[in-house]
Design an enzyme around this catalytic site. Structure first.
Site, PDB file in Angstrom:
ATOM      1  N   GLU A 194      51.352  26.903   0.012  1.00  0.00           N
ATOM      2  CA  GLU A 194      50.161  26.088   0.249  1.00  0.00           C
ATOM      3  C   GLU A 194      50.587  24.739   0.817  1.00  0.00           C
ATOM      4  O   GLU A 194      51.771  24.397   0.811  1.00  0.00           O
ATOM      5  CB  GLU A 194      49.386  25.867  -1.047  1.00  0.00           C
ATOM      6  CG  GLU A 194      50.184  25.098  -2.087  1.00  0.00           C
ATOM      7  CD  GLU A 194      49.327  24.305  -3.069  1.00  0.00           C
ATOM      8  OE1 GLU A 194      48.120  24.123  -2.825  1.00  0.00           O
ATOM      9  OE2 GLU A 194      49.876  23.836  -4.068  1.00  0.00           O
TER      10      GLU A 194
ATOM     11  N   LYS B 298      42.411  25.648   0.372  1.00  0.00           N
ATOM     12  CA  LYS B 298      43.046  26.930   0.704  1.00  0.00           C
ATOM     13  C   LYS B 298      42.282  27.668   1.801  1.00  0.00           C
ATOM     14  O   LYS B 298      42.863  28.434   2.569  1.00  0.00           O
ATOM     15  CB  LYS B 298      43.181  27.783  -0.545  1.00  0.00           C
ATOM     16  CG  LYS B 298      44.467  27.426  -1.292  1.00  0.00           C
ATOM     17  CD  LYS B 298      44.380  27.057  -2.653  1.00  0.00           C
ATOM     18  CE  LYS B 298      45.668  26.497  -3.184  1.00  0.00           C
ATOM     19  NZ  LYS B 298      45.471  25.331  -4.023  1.00  0.00           N
TER      20      LYS B 298
ATOM     21  N   LYS C 212      42.890  33.409  -4.550  1.00  0.00           N
ATOM     22  CA  LYS C 212      42.894  31.958  -4.815  1.00  0.00           C
ATOM     23  C   LYS C 212      41.520  31.328  -4.595  1.00  0.00           C
ATOM     24  O   LYS C 212      40.930  31.477  -3.530  1.00  0.00           O
ATOM     25  CB  LYS C 212      43.878  31.248  -3.878  1.00  0.00           C
ATOM     26  CG  LYS C 212      45.311  31.648  -4.063  1.00  0.00           C
ATOM     27  CD  LYS C 212      46.215  30.731  -3.249  1.00  0.00           C
ATOM     28  CE  LYS C 212      47.659  31.149  -3.403  1.00  0.00           C
ATOM     29  NZ  LYS C 212      48.550  30.225  -2.660  1.00  0.00           N
TER      30      LYS C 212
ATOM     31  N   ARG D 141      52.621  17.561   0.697  1.00  0.00           N
ATOM     32  CA  ARG D 141      53.749  18.399   0.290  1.00  0.00           C
ATOM     33  C   ARG D 141      53.459  19.828   0.682  1.00  0.00           C
ATOM     34  O   ARG D 141      52.502  20.428   0.224  1.00  0.00           O
ATOM     35  CB  ARG D 141      54.016  18.305  -1.211  1.00  0.00           C
ATOM     36  CG  ARG D 141      55.461  18.680  -1.579  1.00  0.00           C
ATOM     37  CD  ARG D 141      55.686  18.757  -3.081  1.00  0.00           C
ATOM     38  NE  ARG D 141      54.899  19.819  -3.641  1.00  0.00           N
ATOM     39  CZ  ARG D 141      54.202  19.727  -4.791  1.00  0.00           C
ATOM     40  NH1 ARG D 141      54.223  18.629  -5.505  1.00  0.00           N
ATOM     41  NH2 ARG D 141      53.488  20.747  -5.214  1.00  0.00           N
TER      42      ARG D 141
ATOM     43  N   ARG E 104      61.181  23.237  -7.468  1.00  0.00           N
ATOM     44  CA  ARG E 104      60.724  23.581  -8.816  1.00  0.00           C
ATOM     45  C   ARG E 104      61.172  24.999  -9.120  1.00  0.00           C
ATOM     46  O   ARG E 104      61.013  25.889  -8.286  1.00  0.00           O
ATOM     47  CB  ARG E 104      59.194  23.510  -8.903  1.00  0.00           C
ATOM     48  CG  ARG E 104      58.668  22.110  -9.059  1.00  0.00           C
ATOM     49  CD  ARG E 104      57.157  22.093  -8.986  1.00  0.00           C
ATOM     50  NE  ARG E 104      56.693  22.643  -7.721  1.00  0.00           N
ATOM     51  CZ  ARG E 104      55.416  22.870  -7.432  1.00  0.00           C
ATOM     52  NH1 ARG E 104      54.489  22.623  -8.321  1.00  0.00           N
ATOM     53  NH2 ARG E 104      55.070  23.355  -6.250  1.00  0.00           N
TER      54      ARG E 104
ATOM     55  N   ASN F 284      49.660  20.779   0.300  1.00  0.00           N
ATOM     56  CA  ASN F 284      48.946  19.822  -0.557  1.00  0.00           C
ATOM     57  C   ASN F 284      48.679  18.526   0.184  1.00  0.00           C
ATOM     58  O   ASN F 284      49.582  17.960   0.797  1.00  0.00           O
ATOM     59  CB  ASN F 284      49.777  19.519  -1.798  1.00  0.00           C
ATOM     60  CG  ASN F 284      49.897  20.719  -2.704  1.00  0.00           C
ATOM     61  OD1 ASN F 284      48.921  21.136  -3.330  1.00  0.00           O
ATOM     62  ND2 ASN F 284      51.086  21.307  -2.754  1.00  0.00           N
TER      63      ASN F 284
ATOM     64  N   GLU G 111      43.019  22.911  -7.004  1.00  0.00           N
ATOM     65  CA  GLU G 111      44.366  22.358  -7.006  1.00  0.00           C
ATOM     66  C   GLU G 111      44.848  22.165  -8.436  1.00  0.00           C
ATOM     67  O   GLU G 111      44.038  22.062  -9.353  1.00  0.00           O
ATOM     68  CB  GLU G 111      44.367  20.983  -6.311  1.00  0.00           C
ATOM     69  CG  GLU G 111      44.067  21.022  -4.843  1.00  0.00           C
ATOM     70  CD  GLU G 111      45.035  21.878  -4.072  1.00  0.00           C
ATOM     71  OE1 GLU G 111      46.231  21.899  -4.404  1.00  0.00           O
ATOM     72  OE2 GLU G 111      44.586  22.556  -3.135  1.00  0.00           O
ATOM     73  N   GLY G 112      46.150  22.059  -8.584  1.00  0.00           N
ATOM     74  CA  GLY G 112      46.693  21.641  -9.870  1.00  0.00           C
ATOM     75  C   GLY G 112      47.258  22.767 -10.721  1.00  0.00           C
ATOM     76  O   GLY G 112      47.738  22.536 -11.822  1.00  0.00           O
TER      77      GLY G 112
ATOM     78  N   SER H 279      52.732  15.570  -6.168  1.00  0.00           N
ATOM     79  CA  SER H 279      53.486  14.882  -7.217  1.00  0.00           C
ATOM     80  C   SER H 279      54.971  15.225  -7.201  1.00  0.00           C
ATOM     81  O   SER H 279      55.433  16.023  -6.398  1.00  0.00           O
ATOM     82  CB  SER H 279      52.878  15.210  -8.578  1.00  0.00           C
ATOM     83  OG  SER H 279      52.847  16.605  -8.736  1.00  0.00           O
TER      84      SER H 279
HETATM   85  P1  ADP Z   1      47.892  25.071  -6.655  1.00  0.00           P
HETATM   86  O1  ADP Z   1      47.226  24.260  -5.604  1.00  0.00           O
HETATM   87  O2  ADP Z   1      47.048  25.237  -7.867  1.00  0.00           O
HETATM   88  O3  ADP Z   1      49.283  24.597  -6.956  1.00  0.00           O
HETATM   89  P2  ADP Z   1      49.186  27.350  -5.357  1.00  0.00           P
HETATM   90  O4  ADP Z   1      48.656  27.991  -4.144  1.00  0.00           O
HETATM   91  O5  ADP Z   1      50.376  26.492  -5.169  1.00  0.00           O
HETATM   92  O6  ADP Z   1      47.993  26.548  -6.056  1.00  0.00           O
HETATM   93  O7  ADP Z   1      49.514  28.462  -6.426  1.00  0.00           O
HETATM   94  C1  ADP Z   1      50.106  28.145  -7.672  1.00  0.00           C
HETATM   95  C2  ADP Z   1      51.385  28.919  -7.889  1.00  0.00           C
HETATM   96  O8  ADP Z   1      51.136  30.311  -7.744  1.00  0.00           O
HETATM   97  C3  ADP Z   1      52.495  28.633  -6.886  1.00  0.00           C
HETATM   98  O9  ADP Z   1      53.244  27.507  -7.268  1.00  0.00           O
HETATM   99  C4  ADP Z   1      53.296  29.919  -6.928  1.00  0.00           C
HETATM  100  O10 ADP Z   1      54.170  29.914  -8.042  1.00  0.00           O
HETATM  101  C5  ADP Z   1      52.241  30.966  -7.150  1.00  0.00           C
HETATM  102  N1  ADP Z   1      51.810  31.520  -5.852  1.00  0.00           N
HETATM  103  C6  ADP Z   1      50.801  31.071  -5.066  1.00  0.00           C
HETATM  104  N2  ADP Z   1      50.699  31.800  -3.929  1.00  0.00           N
HETATM  105  C7  ADP Z   1      51.664  32.730  -3.983  1.00  0.00           C
HETATM  106  C8  ADP Z   1      52.075  33.793  -3.116  1.00  0.00           C
HETATM  107  N3  ADP Z   1      51.455  34.026  -1.958  1.00  0.00           N
HETATM  108  N4  ADP Z   1      53.124  34.560  -3.507  1.00  0.00           N
HETATM  109  C9  ADP Z   1      53.755  34.338  -4.677  1.00  0.00           C
HETATM  110  N5  ADP Z   1      53.408  33.364  -5.541  1.00  0.00           N
HETATM  111  C10 ADP Z   1      52.374  32.561  -5.215  1.00  0.00           C
HETATM  112 MG    MG Z   2      48.051  22.614  -4.550  1.00  0.00          MG
HETATM  113 MG    MG Z   3      50.887  24.588  -5.676  1.00  0.00          MG
END
Ligand code: ADP
Ligand code: MG
Ligand code: MG
Length: 518
Positions: free
Chosen positions: A148, A326, A400, A130, A494, A150, A404-405, A155
């Site tokens: 990101e 990441k 970051k 995803r 979402r 996945n 994950e999660g 899910s």
């Molecule tokens: P995870 O793998 O834990 O889901 P993410 O990289 O998706 O990690 O980060 C979690 C959440 O943080 C994202 O769903 C988003 O809401 C927010 N986020 C992550 N990166 C960014 C970004 N570059 N700009 C704005 N919001 C972000």
């Molecule tokens: Mg993720």
């Molecule tokens: Mg995410």
């Protein structure tokens, strides 16, 4: 482009009626989660469900950007498949990451220990991906930027399809009261078959395995509340493809899983048929195994390796799980990397053929356009620049770790003290701990979009200033010369309150929404 004023106006009575329609539809169609478990004791047997968090109206999303996100998914699938097949590339990255991140070190070390054996036993790998995006609004332009990618336990594919069906139903049944002209446009509700497509991906792998009596093993977390999303895939596997599936945690598999025969088949007793011989597993589908919390006793690592070494097709393989780090995303942003993976004619076929000219610079550009600023935090020139930027303009960034999660990132003003702390904790002569992190530019979604969000189990909607994250699913089956599946597999939207930086559906912050294309 500008999005319509949202949500449309409703009277209290209309809102109450819409809430009633939406909630009953959700409960009737398995758009549900398990309720929170009691504070103590083992999770009880499921006796009732609550509606998953939902949005009463679909949220407007620019049609062109939605189409673009789906349109590039097969390229992303190919990219990540080729990364998973490139041992030297992954080794180069994880040699460094392993110095500062215990969890990644375990994954990488275990993968290195099994990969040659695996090449003989089961070269095929299944990715259910995803790719997540936020809209980035700058002046006149609004464009998707990737959050990101996945590669494990991606899910909500099932609940997402149901969210789209929910909003279509609400539109068709008149539950939206002609509240806005956008809602009356039938083409505004995209066709999204993420549930069917993801199940079909699992079925593709099952077929490639080649034993009609084999089953799919879903590896689950203890106390999982998002079981209906997973179960819907299992029901679809059974109903549409005639494939049995069973669910087990690592702890259960530690006791139950065996290897059998010369081809190292994975054998697991089917709890539904305890008197029969153990079932052969064609596909291991992980909806666990992506967080250190899934390996608390240490024994789980041995179980994971035991599963990995079997002939079953893993979704994902350890290589694919590593590819989803990441750190890999950040390295792909370096000049020439995408070209190397997608244009080099000696790379294996992952759905676009092989050799020169099958993919073009325009394909690379299409992916790169979705990137936002990504920096390492090492002692390279770029890394030093990043440390400087994080100090001088923390409000522009998110930090970051390789996790994950959800719930793991550090935002804005929290970044400088966090980095200072990491540096204070790092020992001289060892790799600095900050190298286990990446710095990413914050994406800034369009302002002034609102929607009514309903938290699971709560009877009252909340009017929230919202931000929506679009996910595009992809399926890739690859690893030998004759089997290649590469498909775009639908979407997820979402929607979270703008005040929250992270958007976890399971922790009640995000709703599972659907886009209204405008
Ligand atoms: P995870 O793998 O834990 O889901 P993410 O990289 O998706 O990690 O980060 C979690 C959440 O943080 C994202 O769903 C988003 O809401 C927010 N986020 C992550 N990166 C960014 C970004 N570059 N700009 C704005 N919001 C972000
Ligand atoms: Mg993720
Ligand atoms: Mg995410």
């Amino acid at each position: 482009m500008s999005l319509p004023a949202w949500p449309p106006k409703t009277s209290d009575a209309q809102l109450a009626s819409l809430l009633n329609e939406a909630s009953t539809y959700a409960l009737a169609h398995g758009f549900t989660l398990l309720p929170p478990h009691p504070a103590s004791g083992a999770p009880p047997a499921p006796t009732h469900a609550i509606a998953a968090p939902l949005s009463l109206f679909p949220t407007p999303f620019p049609r062109a950007e939605y189409t673009r996100a789906r349109g590039i998914q097969r390229l992303y699938n190919a990219l990540y498949a080729r990364i998973a097949l490139d041992w030297a590339f992954l080794d180069g990255i994880f040699e460094e990451v392993a110095k500062v991140d215990e969890f990644q070190k375990e994954l990488w070390t275990r993968w290195r220990a099994v990969r040659e054996e695996l090449q003989r036993v089961q070269p095929l790998q299944l990715g259910i991906f995803r790719s997540d995006y936020l809209l980035h609004a700058t002046g006149k332009e609004t464009a998707i930027k990737q959050v990101e990618f996945n590669t494990i336990a991606s899910s909500f594919g099932a609940l997402s399809q149901k969210a789209g069906e929910l909003h279509r139903y609400l539109a068709a049944s008149g539950s939206f009261f002609d509240a806005a002209p956008e809602l009356a446009d039938a083409t505004a509700y995209p066709d999204n078959k993420s549930l069917g497509n993801i199940a079909a991906g699992l079925a593709d792998a099952w077929k490639a395995y080649g034993n009609p009596n084999a089953i799919v093993l879903v590896v689950t977390q203890d106390g999982e509340r998002n079981i209906f999303d997973q179960r819907a895939l299992q029901y679809e596997l059974q109903a549409t493809h005639g494939i049995k599936s069973i669910r087990h945690t690592f702890a259960e598999l530690d006791v139950l899983a065996k290897h059998g025969g010369d081809k190292q088949a994975l054998l697991v007793p089917n709890p539904l048929t305890p008197n029969e011989a153990p079932a052969e597993v064609a596909v291991i589908y992980y909806r666990a195994a992506y967080t250190p919390n899934d390996y608390t006793t240490g024994k789980e690592w041995d179980t994971r390796v035991f599963l990995e070494r079997s002939a079953a097709i893993k979704c994902p393989s350890l290589a694919l799980q590593l590819a989803g780090a990441k750190k890999v995303q950040q390295i792909l942003a370096a000049p020439g990397q995408l070209e190397e993976f997608l244009l080099n004619p000696s790379r294996p076929d992952v759905g676009f053929g092989t050799g020169a000219g099958t993919l073009k610079q325009a394909d690379i550009d299409a992916l790169r356009e979705t990137f936002t600023g990504l920096w390492p935090l090492d002692d390279s020139e770029l890394g030093k620049e990043a440390q400087q930027l994080a100090k001088s303009h923390p409000e522009r960034f998110v930090l970051k770790p390789q996790r994950e999660g959800g719930g793991n990132n550090i935002y804005r003003g929290d970044i400088p003290p966090y980095l200072a702390n990491l540096d204070a904790e790092s020992r001289p002569g060892e790799a600095p701990k900050r190298e286990g992190y990446i710095l990413m530019e914050l994406i800034t979604p369009p302002e002034d979009v609102h929607n009514w969000l309903v938290r699971g189990g709560e009877g009252k909607p909340r009017l929230a200033d919202v931000v929506s994250e679009l996910g595009v699913y992809g399926v890739a089956l690859f690893g030998d010369a004759k089997t290649v599946v590469n498909k775009e597999a639908g979407t997820l939207l979402r929607t979270k309150g703008r005040e929250s930086d992270e958007g976890g559906v399971a922790i009640g912050i995000s709703s599972i929404d659907s886009p209204l294309l405008v």
